[in-house]
Design a protein around this motif. Structure first.
Motif, short mmCIF file in Angstrom:
data_model
loop_
_atom_site.label_atom_id
_atom_site.label_comp_id
_atom_site.label_asym_id
_atom_site.label_seq_id
_atom_site.Cartn_x
_atom_site.Cartn_y
_atom_site.Cartn_z
N ILE A 108 0.86 -1.19 0.00
CA ILE A 108 0.00 0.00 0.00
C ILE A 108 0.90 1.24 0.00
N GLN A 109 1.98 1.19 0.78
CA GLN A 109 2.91 2.33 0.87
C GLN A 109 3.81 2.39 -0.37
N LEU A 110 4.36 1.25 -0.75
CA LEU A 110 5.31 1.21 -1.87
C LEU A 110 4.66 1.64 -3.18
N ASN A 111 3.43 1.15 -3.42
CA ASN A 111 2.78 1.41 -4.70
C ASN A 111 2.15 2.80 -4.82
N ASN A 112 2.05 3.51 -3.71
CA ASN A 112 1.53 4.87 -3.78
C ASN A 112 2.71 5.81 -4.07
N LEU A 113 2.87 6.14 -5.35
CA LEU A 113 4.08 6.86 -5.78
C LEU A 113 4.25 8.23 -5.10
N SER A 114 3.13 8.78 -4.61
CA SER A 114 3.24 10.09 -3.96
C SER A 114 3.94 10.00 -2.60
N ARG A 115 4.14 8.76 -2.08
CA ARG A 115 4.83 8.62 -0.80
C ARG A 115 6.35 8.56 -0.97
N GLY A 116 6.79 8.40 -2.20
CA GLY A 116 8.22 8.52 -2.50
C GLY A 116 9.08 7.34 -2.06
N SER A 118 9.17 4.38 -3.79
CA SER A 118 9.57 3.61 -4.96
C SER A 118 10.47 4.43 -5.86
N PHE A 119 11.53 3.79 -6.40
CA PHE A 119 12.38 4.57 -7.30
C PHE A 119 11.73 4.81 -8.65
N LYS A 120 10.51 4.25 -8.84
CA LYS A 120 9.77 4.54 -10.08
C LYS A 120 9.07 5.90 -9.98
N SER A 121 9.01 6.46 -8.77
CA SER A 121 8.26 7.69 -8.55
C SER A 121 8.96 8.92 -9.13
N LYS A 122 8.14 9.86 -9.55
CA LYS A 122 8.70 11.17 -9.99
C LYS A 122 8.19 12.23 -9.03
N GLU A 123 7.66 11.80 -7.90
CA GLU A 123 7.04 12.75 -6.97
C GLU A 123 8.00 13.11 -5.83
N LYS A 124 7.45 13.74 -4.78
CA LYS A 124 8.37 14.30 -3.77
C LYS A 124 9.04 13.19 -2.92
N LEU A 125 10.24 13.54 -2.48
CA LEU A 125 11.03 12.62 -1.67
C LEU A 125 10.49 12.64 -0.24
N ASP A 126 9.56 11.76 0.06
CA ASP A 126 8.90 11.81 1.37
C ASP A 126 9.41 10.67 2.27
N ILE A 177 17.18 19.34 -3.90
CA ILE A 177 16.72 18.06 -4.47
C ILE A 177 15.36 17.74 -3.83
N THR A 178 14.31 17.74 -4.64
CA THR A 178 12.98 17.55 -4.03
C THR A 178 12.26 16.30 -4.54
N LYS A 179 12.65 15.79 -5.71
CA LYS A 179 11.90 14.70 -6.34
C LYS A 179 12.69 13.40 -6.34
N VAL A 180 11.95 12.29 -6.30
CA VAL A 180 12.59 10.96 -6.27
C VAL A 180 13.48 10.76 -7.50
N ASN A 181 12.95 11.11 -8.69
CA ASN A 181 13.73 10.86 -9.91
C ASN A 181 15.03 11.66 -9.95
N GLU A 182 15.05 12.82 -9.27
CA GLU A 182 16.30 13.61 -9.23
C GLU A 182 17.35 12.85 -8.42
N LEU A 183 16.92 12.25 -7.31
CA LEU A 183 17.88 11.48 -6.50
C LEU A 183 18.34 10.22 -7.23
N VAL A 184 17.40 9.56 -7.91
CA VAL A 184 17.76 8.34 -8.65
C VAL A 184 18.86 8.65 -9.67
N LYS A 185 18.72 9.76 -10.36
CA LYS A 185 19.73 10.15 -11.38
C LYS A 185 21.11 10.34 -10.73
#
Ligand SMILES: C[S@@+](CC[C@H](N)C(=O)[O-])C[C@H]1O[C@@H](n2cnc3c(N)ncnc32)[C@H](O)[C@@H]1O
Length: 336
Positions: A108-116, A118-126, A177-185
């Protein structure tokens, strides 16, 4: 009564459910603490036995709706608290028969991309599981390079922690750095080019940040110590864990405070040996998911179930465990 499962409930597969139910002797009934309610898979299965009373905890507010449905269905046998499991002894004042922990994240937590998470998320690093005072974004942007390196190295067991920490500090000098995808890069750029096909290059850094944001090792140690204090003689503590730091802690606790350990605590006088063990003989056996479960749910592959049985001895405070794992506890107490 609507007994249909919501999409929220269906989105988490309860790992090693049949093993947990079997080893917790739920058919005999008693008081059960489900310290990690999640999608409620374990609690629901325990409540199917008419002599059980289940008290559940979860720090995540997102699962409250599932728990409320269950409270309506079993008003006298089920109760949920949105709390951290280190706090169970603030609520539970009676002895209990079984305590269960199923550590880590729910789907439930992992698949909700807004919780940040999953490294698939492009949303905020929460990365907050719930009741956490800081987010991954606070950690990434406010800590020094040295502190970031320590977190990634110790809590993520990441060999390339130095390079990752350096590149985080370099990148944030230009822009927060605010978004998951920025950190992944940044992580991908920092790691050597040969990536394992099986493990995503961000896995260990993400594990470290998640553990740090939620103080997971501090929670685990306080949670299992408090749970042991509440167990009746002969009661069971069962723990499903997913990564090596968790398993190290659980193995040490069960082994070191078992009857078949020659010296349960170096803080105790020698003549108190054999009177102060917390658990009956512990055989170090790890229970793993069945092949059928692995076919159905691949994320179960890293799960390990261990359980121990409470002895008749009075509770003694197991100070050694805090000493033994202070390396992790110290890192988790870095102030943001
Ligand atoms: C793997 S899931 C549990 C799934 C559950 N066994 C089921 O069958 O649906 C782990 C849950 O534990 C919760 N959790 C993790 N650490 C916690 C803590 N320290 N205190 C309370 N809840 C915690 C998470 O929020 C998550 O919902």
């Amino acid at each position: 009564m609507n007994t249909q499962k919501s999409s929220l409930e269906l989105s988490h597969f309860p790992v090693m459910l049949s093993e947990v139910i079997k080893f917790s002797s739920s058919s005999k009934g008693g008081i059960f603490l489900d310290c990690t309610f999640g999608g409620g898979g374990y609690s629901k299965a325990l409540l199917k036995y008419s002599k059980t009373k289940v008290i559940s905890f979860d720090r995540d507010t997102a699962v409250k709706k599932i728990a409320e449905k269950l409270e309506k269905k079993y008003p006298n046998r089920f109760k949920f608290y949105q709390l951290k499991f280190s706090q169970i002894n603030e609520i539970i004042k009676e002895q209990v028969d079984t305590v269960i922990f199923d550590l880590g994240l729910s789907s439930i937590q992992l698949n909700n991309l807004s919780r940040g998470f999953s490294f698939k998320s492009k949303e905020k690093l929460d990365m907050k599981m719930g009741l956490s005072s800081i987010s991954a974004q606070d950690v990434i942007n406010n800590l020094s390079e040295k502190q970031l390196r320590l977190i990634i190295k110790i809590l993520g067991e990441e060999k390339e922690a130095s390079k990752i920490a350096k590149n985080i500090v370099r990148a944030r000098a230009d822009k927060k750095i605010t978004k998951v995808n920025e950190l992944v890069k940044i992580i991908e750029k920092s790691k050597k080019k040969i990536f394992s096909k099986k493990i995503n290059p961000s896995t260990k850094t993400f594990q470290a940040l998640r553990i740090f944001v939620n103080k997971e090792i501090t929670e685990l140690i306080n949670g299992i110590v408090n749970a042991t204090k509440l167990l009746r003689p002969g009661g069971k503590i069962l723990i499903v864990s997913f990564h090596s730091i968790e398993d190290k802690v659980i193995k040490y606790f069960f082994t070191n405070y078992a009857k078949n350990k020659s010296n349960p605590s170096r803080y105790l006088p020698a003549d108190s040996l054999n009177k102060n063990y917390l658990f009956e003989n512990y055989n170090k056996k790890i229970i793993k998911p069945s092949d059928e479960e692995l076919k159905e749910n691949n994320p179960s592959r890293s799960a390990k179930l261990r359980f121990a049985i409470r002895s008749n001895n009075d509770f003694i405070y197991p100070s050694d465990i805090f000493e033994k794992f202070k390396k992790y506890l110290n890192v988790e107490s870095i102030y943001v």
